[in-house]
Design an enzyme around this catalytic site. Sequence first.
Site, PDB file in Angstrom:
ATOM      1  N   ASP A 156      43.199 -10.704  -6.872  1.00 42.99           N
ATOM      2  CA  ASP A 156      41.944 -10.593  -6.382  1.00 42.99           C
ATOM      3  C   ASP A 156      40.945 -11.496  -6.384  1.00 42.99           C
ATOM      4  O   ASP A 156      40.698 -12.217  -7.240  1.00 42.99           O
ATOM      5  CB  ASP A 156      41.460  -9.320  -7.290  1.00 42.99           C
ATOM      6  N   ASP A 171      45.697 -16.197  -9.475  1.00 44.33           N
ATOM      7  CA  ASP A 171      45.176 -15.029  -9.541  1.00 44.33           C
ATOM      8  C   ASP A 171      45.447 -14.110  -8.056  1.00 44.33           C
ATOM      9  O   ASP A 171      45.806 -14.845  -7.230  1.00 44.33           O
ATOM     10  CB  ASP A 171      43.757 -15.263  -9.869  1.00 44.33           C
ATOM     11  N   ASP A 220      39.808 -17.785  -9.249  1.00 44.33           N
ATOM     12  CA  ASP A 220      38.246 -17.751  -8.927  1.00 44.33           C
ATOM     13  C   ASP A 220      37.209 -17.378 -10.025  1.00 44.33           C
ATOM     14  O   ASP A 220      35.877 -17.481  -9.630  1.00 44.33           O
ATOM     15  CB  ASP A 220      38.053 -16.600  -7.464  1.00 44.33           C
TER      16      ASP A 220
END
Length: 232
Positions: free
Chosen positions: A18, A16, A176
């Site tokens: 961001d 991922d 996250d």
Amino acid sequence: MFDQMAGRVSFRLIFDLDETLIDSVPSLTAAANVMLGELGRAPVEPARYKSFVGHGMRQQVKRVLEATGGVPGGDLRPHLARMIAIYGADPLRGTGSYPGVLETLHKLAEQGCQMAVCTQKPEAQARQILQGLHLMPPIQGLTGGGTLDVLKPDPAMLHHAAAQLSGDGPVVMIGDRDVDAQTAANAGAQFVLFAPDGQQPAFATDATFSEWADLPAVLSDLRAKSDLRVQA
């Protein structure tokens, strides 16, 4: 695969972007606050805006507008276009990679890993950030918002990112948020959570790390556990 003699971890790693590789909340918040200011609304704090991130720019704009008084006229499109224009003018401003990211990516590349990014962020902006922060290379592949006609957690996103990488090593998603975990599950891949605050998530993970320097060892342990399950 993990070669104990050579110390090499030859995964295909899908990251991922961001809040995993980069901290983009300050720049996204600043762009949103320009948009809100043009609407005569008070700014939001980065800590609040962070809760809007993870499901694509459209959802970010929708959530920030709903949180500050609603979508003007009920039409999200002009505000989404304005947010994209503001943020897209300089997506690198106020954005940086997390401590240890670049060093760890180079170490993983030296160990034989192939790496790509799978993000909801528009592909052009993601590529500009990755290249501007010198993360691409070692990252080789990119699947972003608009690359396909779907977003995470659709497994097509992860499959598209992995298909850009050579080799046949196991695919591991690293992110996250729950949307990253669900993407991995939908694609039949393992999931490693980046949790800098050390908190345990409410969703399933195969492994967790809080410091980027720890990721190579975490991946080695993950592979060793997989080998033990196969042998059993």
